[in-house]
Design a protein around this motif. Sequence first.
Motif, PDB file in Angstrom:
ATOM      1  N   SER A   1       2.588  -8.489   3.209  1.00 35.27           N
ATOM      2  CA  SER A   1       3.635  -7.487   3.365  1.00 35.27           C
ATOM      3  C   SER A   1       3.660  -6.503   2.206  1.00 35.27           C
ATOM      4  N   ALA A   2       4.337  -5.380   2.425  1.00 32.48           N
ATOM      5  CA  ALA A   2       4.564  -4.368   1.386  1.00 32.48           C
ATOM      6  C   ALA A   2       6.037  -4.419   1.003  1.00 32.48           C
ATOM      7  N   ARG A   3       6.312  -4.444  -0.315  1.00 33.96           N
ATOM      8  CA  ARG A   3       7.682  -4.603  -0.786  1.00 33.96           C
ATOM      9  C   ARG A   3       7.916  -3.727  -2.003  1.00 33.96           C
ATOM     10  N   LEU A   4       9.174  -3.483  -2.299  1.00 42.48           N
ATOM     11  CA  LEU A   4       9.551  -2.794  -3.520  1.00 42.48           C
ATOM     12  C   LEU A   4       9.421  -3.746  -4.709  1.00 42.48           C
ATOM     13  N   PRO A   5       9.310  -3.214  -5.928  1.00 40.67           N
ATOM     14  CA  PRO A   5       9.209  -4.096  -7.088  1.00 40.67           C
ATOM     15  C   PRO A   5      10.330  -5.133  -7.163  1.00 40.67           C
TER      16      PRO A   5
ATOM     17  N   GLU B   1      11.844  -6.494  -4.795  1.00 41.51           N
ATOM     18  CA  GLU B   1      11.631  -7.506  -3.752  1.00 41.51           C
ATOM     19  C   GLU B   1      10.448  -8.414  -4.086  1.00 41.51           C
ATOM     20  N   TRP B   2       9.473  -7.895  -4.827  1.00 42.68           N
ATOM     21  CA  TRP B   2       8.364  -8.741  -5.253  1.00 42.68           C
ATOM     22  C   TRP B   2       8.780  -9.675  -6.386  1.00 42.68           C
ATOM     23  N   LEU B   3       9.791  -9.275  -7.130  1.00 43.95           N
ATOM     24  CA  LEU B   3      10.186 -10.047  -8.306  1.00 43.95           C
ATOM     25  C   LEU B   3      10.535 -11.505  -7.978  1.00 43.95           C
TER      26      LEU B   3
ATOM     27  N   TRP C   1       1.188  -6.598  -3.072  1.00 40.52           N
ATOM     28  CA  TRP C   1       1.408  -7.443  -4.244  1.00 40.52           C
ATOM     29  C   TRP C   1       0.494  -7.045  -5.396  1.00 40.52           C
ATOM     30  N   SER C   2      -0.741  -6.626  -5.094  1.00 43.51           N
ATOM     31  CA  SER C   2      -1.691  -6.282  -6.148  1.00 43.51           C
ATOM     32  C   SER C   2      -1.216  -5.092  -6.958  1.00 43.51           C
ATOM     33  N   GLU C   3      -0.632  -4.080  -6.265  1.00 45.70           N
ATOM     34  CA  GLU C   3      -0.107  -2.919  -6.963  1.00 45.70           C
ATOM     35  C   GLU C   3       1.128  -3.297  -7.773  1.00 45.70           C
ATOM     36  N   ALA C   4       1.953  -4.174  -7.208  1.00 43.30           N
ATOM     37  CA  ALA C   4       3.145  -4.623  -7.936  1.00 43.30           C
ATOM     38  C   ALA C   4       2.760  -5.393  -9.190  1.00 43.30           C
ATOM     39  N   LEU C   5       1.743  -6.241  -9.089  1.00 45.96           N
ATOM     40  CA  LEU C   5       1.293  -6.996 -10.261  1.00 45.96           C
ATOM     41  C   LEU C   5       0.693  -6.064 -11.296  1.00 45.96           C
TER      42      LEU C   5
END
Length: 909
Positions: free
Chosen positions: A408-412, A414-416, A464-468
């Motif tokens: 999935s794609a999420r905002l930062p 939401e990934w936290l 997730w990769s971009e968020a990380l």
Amino acid sequence: MQSQHGLSALLHEHFSGDLPANGLVLTPNERLSRFVQTSYGDFQRAQGKTAFANLWCRSYQGWLQDLWQRLTLDGRHPRAAQVLMTPQQEMLLWETVITSHPDTPPLLNSVATAKNAQDAWRLVCEWALPIDSFETDELLQSHQLFLAWVAAFNEQCQQRGLLTFSELSSVICDALMHSDPAAAVATWRLPKQIVMYGFDDQAPALLQLLEALAGCGCQMTHVAEPEPTPQVSLCSFSDPQAELESVATWCYQEIAAQPVQQIGVVIPDLSARRAEVERHFNRVFDPHSILPTTPQHAPGFNMSAGQPLAQVPVMQAALQALQLNRARLELETASALLLSPFLGIQSELAARALLDVRLREQGELSPSRQLLRTSAAEFCDDEGLPLCEHWYHALDGFDKLAKQYGPSARLPSEWLPVFMAQLQCLGWPGDRTLDTLEYQQVQVWQTCLDEFAALDVVTAPMAWSEALSLLRRLLQQRSFQPQTRISPVQILGSLEAAGLPFDQLWIMGLDDEAWPPAPSPNPLLPLAVQVAHNTPQSSAEREYRYARNLTQRWLASASQVRFSYAATRDDKQLQPSPLVQAFAQTREAIPLFTAWEQLQWQTRDMESIEDTNAGEVADVQRIRGGAAILRDQAACPFQAFARHRLRASEVPEVVLGLDAAERGNLLHHTMEIVWRKLGDQAGLLAQSDERLLALVDEAIADALRDIRRKSFVGFRFVELETRRLAGLVCAWLELEKQRAPFKVVFNESRKDLTLAGLPLSVRYDRVDALADGGLFVIDYKTGLTAVKSWEGERPDQPQVPLYAIANREKVVAAAFAQINSREIALKGLADVPDVAPGLKHPADSGLDLPVVWKDLLAHWQQTLEQLASDFLAGEAAVAPKVPGSTCRYCELKGFCRIRSGTDDEEDAP
């Protein structure tokens, strides 16, 4: 004790003078603000006061934020509803604008360009650069791009209701100028008097704000610098390393002689040399820190340059753990996870280290998450009990979360919680008690998580990769500064030292190349505009004036000032900076520092015991191995003891492609399959060239089946490896056709035997039966070989002699099968040389061996039995057969300490 230098005296005059209760002391940075507050407290206590009101002292940026909060609470200004961006949010918005802009060139480094754009925008706002009136015909492409990006950036800010910190001063100034002065004082709680302390460069935006504050009735006062009257010295050192070591030693000696004093050390390039500086000062101030069991704690000195939070071990473990969201990891990352004390439980660390070795033995450069889970589940002791059960369940829990949320794609924000849940599955930050620095680092991590969640306002949902990646960059940009106890030694950059008083001040690194610093104008703004507005780092003249003023400030900061420089750097001769070369050079008599480990060595009380026997082998059934035991015992008894009794071995090195051992095993397997199908020489001779080539290709394909599972193996790799193997195998079979008739009776077969009481497991590459019933032992070799390695009491390669004596009554020939691109040949000895081309009778070999075949076998029997007996008896002397070659590739040199000498000072630590 606070320094009694002139700067402190001037501050005390203000403290004891007419500074009103709501007077504000304004400083350019937080460090100077903390110093003023501390100095004020010391002054009040010196007056005998035990209770007193706090001093209102703020850094310029901190006070701007205070004013902004009051402006937003008031709510009447048209921009009061906007959101003030953090530097991280602004940087990310610049990057988004640059990446998505149609005029941005391809292959542009968007991260580095965004940093330049953010800095250029700061210069535009703070230094009032006329961005709307740039001469377009004189603009370079980079300048035109920046103008286009600025337009897009401002449009995004307007649409999202965002404000940059660089614009904050002008917004507050505008609000003040459009407010009634009396109402502004009440609404904004403006001070009656502002005392400016420590300001060098005053940008137009600051001057405009001060003018607006004066219009509201605020009185402005500047703390004047005292006239510099210090004792000044200038000294040189051979190189930067010697200079740094001398400064650290001098600081330690001065504090030891007079603990109640303030010493400052200024290093202009401190940020670049931070790790080196910390290492040298720790070596002097905290020598026990080199011991691995010493917990980390705040050092005995204070250093202004922090370490990027992403680079501290506990944060590296967290970032590496989150990479498990990938289907495959780099082997080094997987290894770091297994060995990290911040993941899993401490009781499994030793087992996980062994699991790391097991993983490397599989030769996979990019192990999958599934492989890590499977390896942990299957890793058991001799009784079948799991050794890494907790680690397996941790990976299993992580895997379920990765599969649930990964696509999935999420905002930062939401990934936290997903990232935190995954780290919790892996037990981060570990079940052991964190030391002082680790605890502080985890606390800063919590603050960074809030900043990460706040990136929602400038981003869209992401993978997730971009968020990380964003989280990693956030931690990289956050500087970790340990909360140190009050220290008499302050290590500072060139700007941080301005305005701070010391008893003694040492400024190092002032050579003619480093000081004044070279200009570094922003590449996105026209150079002429930057020079005309005197922006920081815009020109050599500007940097010279800046460095000259800063040097004068240093001279006013202490009663004793030392300047120093390195006479050489990178084999280049250097001179002192022109700003300090007028001072008389002196020679600092600083005794050379003796490191703690050197002192331990020099004061050692050692007893030398020559112990070459490890004791007899108590249980021979626990010994595992074959010819390698005899080979190692012959090469060096300690090698055999360490490898086969202690089971010491180096961690396998995994390389891209196949290493020499894997290529050798591939050839062995191919030959095994070929001869399993051919059976004997008659079967070989019966094949046509086409059928033989097809048979060889089928054997190679079968042998490559396990290799194909590796991630780096593709069609082209298989094609090249098949071609290489086919050429070698076919060339070898041509040689086999020239031999006397034979039948293959042992083909990669194993046989157990006992030699002088030592059980050995022997694996024959091949044994052929000849027409007269005799046996011919063959050992495939893909490397260089020589029959000479069978001679002497300590043969280098005892495998073939061992294979020969295992069937002593029937063996009539023994040889290496040399199979590589350089040579295809048989090299060996035979009772009857015409068995195969390349064989010689012992009498014609020219070797130091018996010339009669039966005597040769008896010699090998006696030699190998003696080696086996020595091994069982515990003979473990560090006695390499040929030290130069035997030790060259041995991984045990650090274990046996063959190169260490207890009586030789050059071998000291």
